[in-house]
Design a protein around this motif. Structure first.
Motif, PDB file in Angstrom:
ATOM      1  N   ASN A   1       0.449   9.881 -16.235  1.00 51.60           N
ATOM      2  CA  ASN A   1       1.183  10.769 -15.337  1.00 51.60           C
ATOM      3  C   ASN A   1       0.407  10.939 -14.041  1.00 51.60           C
ATOM      4  O   ASN A   1      -0.790  11.219 -14.062  1.00 51.60           O
ATOM      5  N   GLY A   2       1.089  10.761 -12.903  1.00 46.73           N
ATOM      6  CA  GLY A   2       0.434  10.935 -11.617  1.00 46.73           C
ATOM      7  C   GLY A   2      -0.173   9.680 -11.039  1.00 46.73           C
ATOM      8  O   GLY A   2      -0.698   9.701  -9.925  1.00 46.73           O
ATOM      9  N   ALA A   3      -0.110   8.562 -11.785  1.00 44.86           N
ATOM     10  CA  ALA A   3      -0.693   7.320 -11.272  1.00 44.86           C
ATOM     11  C   ALA A   3       0.095   6.774 -10.094  1.00 44.86           C
ATOM     12  O   ALA A   3      -0.449   6.019  -9.278  1.00 44.86           O
TER      13      ALA A   3
ATOM     14  N   ARG B   1       0.875  -1.181   0.000  1.00 45.04           N
ATOM     15  CA  ARG B   1       0.000   0.000   0.000  1.00 45.04           C
ATOM     16  C   ARG B   1       0.905   1.221   0.000  1.00 45.04           C
ATOM     17  O   ARG B   1       1.773   1.357   0.872  1.00 45.04           O
ATOM     18  N   ILE B   2       0.718   2.079  -0.994  1.00 43.20           N
ATOM     19  CA  ILE B   2       1.543   3.278  -1.121  1.00 43.20           C
ATOM     20  C   ILE B   2       0.632   4.493  -1.149  1.00 43.20           C
ATOM     21  O   ILE B   2      -0.360   4.527  -1.882  1.00 43.20           O
ATOM     22  N   GLU B   3       0.978   5.473  -0.336  1.00 42.07           N
ATOM     23  CA  GLU B   3       0.158   6.682  -0.219  1.00 42.07           C
ATOM     24  C   GLU B   3       0.994   7.914  -0.528  1.00 42.07           C
ATOM     25  O   GLU B   3       2.211   7.923  -0.345  1.00 42.07           O
ATOM     26  N   ALA B   4       0.316   8.955  -0.999  1.00 41.27           N
ATOM     27  CA  ALA B   4       0.922  10.274  -1.175  1.00 41.27           C
ATOM     28  C   ALA B   4      -0.020  11.267  -0.509  1.00 41.27           C
ATOM     29  O   ALA B   4      -1.048  11.624  -1.077  1.00 41.27           O
ATOM     30  N   GLY B   5       0.327  11.667   0.704  1.00 41.10           N
ATOM     31  CA  GLY B   5      -0.607  12.483   1.472  1.00 41.10           C
ATOM     32  C   GLY B   5      -1.834  11.650   1.814  1.00 41.10           C
ATOM     33  O   GLY B   5      -1.733  10.543   2.361  1.00 41.10           O
TER      34      GLY B   5
ATOM     35  N   VAL C   1      -4.372   7.391  -1.984  1.00 40.10           N
ATOM     36  CA  VAL C   1      -3.866   6.022  -2.064  1.00 40.10           C
ATOM     37  C   VAL C   1      -3.459   5.766  -3.516  1.00 40.10           C
ATOM     38  O   VAL C   1      -4.310   5.739  -4.407  1.00 40.10           O
ATOM     39  N   LEU C   2      -2.170   5.593  -3.746  1.00 39.58           N
ATOM     40  CA  LEU C   2      -1.668   5.365  -5.098  1.00 39.58           C
ATOM     41  C   LEU C   2      -1.723   3.890  -5.479  1.00 39.58           C
ATOM     42  O   LEU C   2      -1.884   3.549  -6.649  1.00 39.58           O
ATOM     43  N   LEU C   3      -1.580   3.023  -4.478  1.00 40.33           N
ATOM     44  CA  LEU C   3      -1.534   1.585  -4.736  1.00 40.33           C
ATOM     45  C   LEU C   3      -1.987   0.860  -3.479  1.00 40.33           C
ATOM     46  O   LEU C   3      -1.624   1.251  -2.363  1.00 40.33           O
TER      47      LEU C   3
ATOM     48  N   ASP D   1      -3.117   1.735 -12.308  1.00 39.76           N
ATOM     49  CA  ASP D   1      -4.240   2.620 -12.605  1.00 39.76           C
ATOM     50  C   ASP D   1      -5.231   2.566 -11.453  1.00 39.76           C
ATOM     51  O   ASP D   1      -5.657   1.485 -11.028  1.00 39.76           O
ATOM     52  N   HIS D   2      -5.574   3.758 -10.912  1.00 43.37           N
ATOM     53  CA  HIS D   2      -6.566   3.880  -9.842  1.00 43.37           C
ATOM     54  C   HIS D   2      -6.270   2.935  -8.681  1.00 43.37           C
ATOM     55  O   HIS D   2      -7.167   2.268  -8.138  1.00 43.37           O
ATOM     56  N   GLY D   3      -4.982   2.872  -8.293  1.00 46.75           N
ATOM     57  CA  GLY D   3      -4.607   2.108  -7.117  1.00 46.75           C
ATOM     58  C   GLY D   3      -4.489   0.621  -7.323  1.00 46.75           C
ATOM     59  O   GLY D   3      -4.276  -0.124  -6.347  1.00 46.75           O
TER      60      GLY D   3
END
Length: 533
Positions: A36-38, A8-12, A15-17, A233-235
């Motif tokens: 870009n940004g995924a 599980r990877i988060e940016a702020g 949830v990116l993944l 894509d979309h986590g």
């Protein structure tokens, strides 16, 4: 080997993944793709150990090499470290060469016999140690790799601190490839490479025996050098066997299959709900059947097939500017050198209002340096630069040097514009940065930093655009949006780019070939030189 379990990877707050698992083994050639940004760059940083996952685990075995989108920042404690010394550090022998060079310098300046003897003995010991480490053979191999990625012999002796960002990235790529690691994590490795270097790298990666995970918008590389695609894509992370072209076909096939399954589910739900509404309020027996059907509907709704939504598209619009005078930029007799490295001399150029002007030439010819001089961020050593009256410059730097990693996305646009907050947020939305307004710029991907830098240029409303490799790190859709915006822009465009397709479709009016500073009307025969830039 590299094993990711339930990542599980988060940016702020984003949830990116989530709940992603995969294995990278020797011989695996995997391309990581996504808009870009995924979260591709964030995932790569996490796998490399420069970031930590919010949950899950990563198991690493063997040696790993990570090539990031960011150029290497020279160590201020060693400002004289050369390119070849940096590359050789990958196998632990770079420091030996540095110490030998320091000893040679001390030998040249020694004034008494004892000091000379000590320096000679020390140099002999270092040379013996270097030979036992296979240092001279390794140096020859390092030079061969460096030449393959576009670093000439003269560049190898140049201090890293005096190099451009693109040169430093090539040095870092050579260092990673020279390191002989068991796993390669490469984030946009072909940026700043010419056509020959790209071809060499694709062959190298195709024959690489370790595990490879690469992020790239270079479609030929993804087709030739990989055998599996991981689509972020979309986590969610989905695996596809085959190269990038096969992935595109298979992704569309899977999407159509999911849409068929979803239509069947929606039809079933509609039929059951129609029957439920008919049975309600009738006999007790019918009411029980309706209740059972409701349970069935709830179960189908829980298991609804997810349909990938077509993502929003980047929209770039350069406001039509106030016209400049007829000649917005003119230079005569320009010369620039970094120490003993003469970049160019006697450059004369006149840029006319409204034209698209391409600066081209081989790596190291001074294209970026000339653009930086026009932008006023670099000083020239000889000659004169005249910026015409009513000329306003908008400069995009390929290394995103105007981006402060500690400031938020919103702070970056606020400092260049006094528009209301709602207007600035709307602009960021068109660049697909609306959900990152409070995020520090240092956490953005390369493509997102490109979009943020372009947004700042848009807000400046310039009548002259100075663009240095603006398509680096952009996904195909964003590149298309930029191209359309430049076609509609009525101001002056001064461009440095090695993207042959982008240049061909932009159709420049004239080109300046560096370092000779020969200006010509542009024609398609020049595209070959663009690809070698």
């Amino acid at each position: 080997m590299l094993i990711a379990r339930d990542l599980r990877i988060e940016a702020g707050v984003r949830v990116l993944l989530d709940e992603a698992s995969f294995t990278l083994q020797a011989g695996d050639k995997v391309g990581l793709v996504g808009r870009n940004g995924a979260g591709k760059t964030t995932l790569m940083r996490t796998l490399a150990g420069t970031g930590a996952p919010a949950a899950g685990s990563i198991v690493r075995s063997g040696s790993h090499g990570y090539f990031s989108q960011e150029a290497h920042i020279p160590d201020p404690r060693n400002p004289h470290l050369t390119a070849i010394e940096r590359i050789l550090q990958a196998r632990g022998i770079g420091d030996l060469f540095v110490r030998m060079e320091e000893t040679r310098r001390s030998l040249e300046t020694a004034t008494d016999t004892d000091a000379v003897d000590r320096a000679v003995r020390r140099l002999a010991r270092l040379q013996d140690h270097l030979e036992t480490q296979g240092g001279y053979a390794a140096e020859a191999e390092a030079k061969k790799i460096a030449a393959a990625v576009g670093i000439g012999n003269d560049d190898l002796r140049q201090p890293i601190a005096t190099m451009s960002g693109g040169q430093r990235r090539r040095v870092e790529l050579a260092r990673i490839l020279f390191s002989e690691t068991d796993v390669l994590l490469l984030d946009e490795p072909t940026n700043h490479l010419d056509l020959d270097a790209k071809a060499w790298l694709m062959d190298y990666l195709s024959s690489y025996k370790g595990g490879l995970l690469v992020v790239s918008h270079d479609l030929p590389l993804l087709d030739q050098s990989i055998t599996t695609v991981l689509a972020l894509d979309h986590g969610r992370l989905d695996a596809y066997k085959g190269n990038y072209t096969h992935f595109l076909d298979e992704r569309e096939r899977r999407r159509e299959q999911r849409e068929r399954e979803r239509r069947q589910q929606d039809q079933k739900i509609a039929q059951l709900e129609y029957t439920i509404n008919r049975f309600r309020g009738t006999t007790e027996k019918m009411a029980k059947k309706a209740k059972a059907m409701e349970t069935r509907v709830d179960r189908i709704k829980r298991d609804l097939v997810e349909i990938d939504t077509r993502g929003r598209e980047t929209r770039i619009d350069f406001p039509q500017p106030e016209p400049s005078y007829r000649i917005p930029i003119e230079a005569s007799g320009l010369g620039k050198a970094y120490g003993d490295n003469v970049v160019f001399v006697d450059v004369d150029v006149t840029i006319d209002r409204g034209e698209t002007f391409l600066i081209m030439g081989l790596n190291g010819a001074g294209k970026t340096t000339l653009l930086r001089i026009f932008a006023g961020v670099e000083t020239h050593d000889l000659g004169v630069v005249r910026i015409g009256e009513r000329t306003s410059l908008g400069y995009y730097a390929q290394e995103h040097e105007q981006i402060d990693s500690t400031k938020t996305v919103f702070e970056h646009v606020r400092e260049v514009s006094d528009l209301p907050d709602v207007a600035l947020r709307g602009l960021l939305g068109r660049f697909l940065l609306a959900d990152k307004v409070d995020q520090e710029a240092g956490t953005l991907s390369g493509g997102e930093k490109t979009k943020l830098a372009l947004a700042r240029v848009v807000l400046a409303r310039p009548n002259v655009l100075l663009l240095d490799e603006p398509t680096n790190n952009l996904d195909p859709q964003s590149k298309e949006a930029l191209l359309e915006a430049l076609h509609e822009y009525e101001g002056t465009i001064v461009l440095v780019s090695h993207d042959t397709d982008f240049v061909a479709r932009l159709q420049p009016d004239r080109a300046l070939i560096m370092p000779e500073a020969e200006a010509r009307y542009f024609d398609e025969e020049m595209l070959e030189l663009v690809s070698l830039a």
